[in-house]
Design a protein around this motif. Structure first.
Motif, short mmCIF file in Angstrom:
data_model
loop_
_atom_site.label_atom_id
_atom_site.label_comp_id
_atom_site.label_asym_id
_atom_site.label_seq_id
_atom_site.Cartn_x
_atom_site.Cartn_y
_atom_site.Cartn_z
N ILE A 128 0.84 -1.20 0.00
CA ILE A 128 0.00 0.00 0.00
C ILE A 128 0.87 1.25 0.00
N ILE A 129 0.64 2.11 -0.98
CA ILE A 129 1.36 3.37 -1.11
C ILE A 129 0.36 4.50 -0.94
N LEU A 130 0.65 5.41 -0.04
CA LEU A 130 -0.22 6.56 0.21
C LEU A 130 0.36 7.80 -0.46
N GLU A 173 -6.00 10.26 9.12
CA GLU A 173 -6.29 9.36 10.23
C GLU A 173 -7.10 8.15 9.76
N ALA A 174 -8.05 8.38 8.87
CA ALA A 174 -8.85 7.27 8.35
C ALA A 174 -7.99 6.24 7.64
N LEU A 219 -5.34 1.00 7.22
CA LEU A 219 -4.48 0.37 6.22
C LEU A 219 -3.03 0.30 6.70
N THR A 220 -2.33 -0.74 6.28
CA THR A 220 -0.91 -0.87 6.54
C THR A 220 -0.16 -0.16 5.42
N PRO A 262 5.45 6.26 9.43
CA PRO A 262 5.58 5.39 8.26
C PRO A 262 7.05 5.10 7.96
N GLY A 263 7.29 3.91 7.39
CA GLY A 263 8.66 3.46 7.20
C GLY A 263 9.44 4.21 6.15
#
Length: 273
Positions: free
Chosen positions: A6-8, A66-67, A72-73, A100-101
């Motif tokens: 998953i990429i945000l 926040e949602a 989600l990871t 986040p990493g």
């Protein structure tokens, strides 16, 4: 159980679809990952320019973020258009809270058509509140000049500028040289306590380069999120962008600089455990 990488993307919306959130999500999908998004601003734009910018209220951006993080990871984050101080502060707080990493920040300040996309006072906040919190920033030459208020017009000055940004507090800087039109283009990756890496690529003669920076930064985030080390992810991302430019260079989309062909060689959605 397996899941998608998953990429945000945290960025502005481009109503013409070539840059911003739209380009990011196309890129993430084309590279075999799952894209989530939080919108910082709405723009009314097309290939010829930006007509209007409507900032998203900071409280609503907070709700979006926040949602996402509570459900989600997130394997990697790409940050794009931040045009107000309040938006920058919301993002800084979210990064501290959820850690986040990997985070790449593309300091979007000027559109391909030359429109200014950031408030002057926001630049100082980027230096103080966001650059120390992210793992990589990816300015182009115009953005680099704004960030350090120095002339950057050659590979030698690019290398020095990238190293200066690291000295001023960035963890890593990829300074992009696509605006120096030449047969061979140079980018420079400067990192703390490491030698600066010079990256070369062939110039592709195309007017369709709208959203190139957005595409590159989201591609880097995607490759890192899927497990590649930073330098390798940058090399893979540059290869993808070059392919997308070449595949779209002869296609007419609008009256100005058109988009890349993000879907020229899609990778099937992958799953990880």
């Amino acid at each position: 159980m397996t899941r998608y990488p998953i990429i945000l993307t945290i960025a502005g919306s481009d109503s013409s679809g070539g840059a911003g959130i739209q380009a990011d999500l196309k890129t993430i999908a084309a590279l075999g990952a799952y894209g989530a998004s939080a919108i910082t601003a709405l723009t009314a734009q097309n290939t010829t320019g930006v007509r209007a910018i409507h900032p998203v209220p900071p409280a609503f951006l907070q709700e979006q973020l926040e949602a996402i993080f509570e459900d989600l990871t997130v394997d990697a984050v790409k940050i794009g258009m931040i045009n107000t101080v309040e938006v920058a502060m919301v993002i800084a707080g979210i990064l501290d809270r959820f850690q986040p990493g990997f985070v790449v920040l593309d300091p979007v300040m000027v559109s391909t058509s030359g429109s200014k996309l950031i408030q002057d006072e926001t630049v100082a906040v980027l230096w103080k509140e966001l650059f120390p919190r992210v793992h990589l920033i990816t300015p182009n030459l115009d953005e680099g000049r704004i960030l350090i208020s120095e002339k950057i017009d050659s590979p030698e000055s690019m290398k020095a500028a990238a190293e200066e940004m690291v000295c001023r507090g960035c963890k890593a800087v990829l300074l992009k040289g696509g605006h120096l039109v030449a047969p061979v283009l140079y980018d420079f990756l400067a990192q703390k306590e490491e030698d600066t890496l010079t990256l070369e690529s062939d110039y592709i003669d195309s007017d369709n380069v709208h959203g190139t920076g957005c595409t590159l930064s989201s591609a880097i985030a995607t490759f890192v999120g899927k497990g590649s080390p930073l330098a390798e992810a940058i090399i893979f991302a540059k290869g993808y962008v070059s392919g997308a430019i070449a595949a779209g260079k002869d296609v007419k989309t609008g009256f100005g600089p058109g988009p890349l062909n993000h879907s020229f060689s899609p990778i099937p959605m992958q799953v990880i455990s």
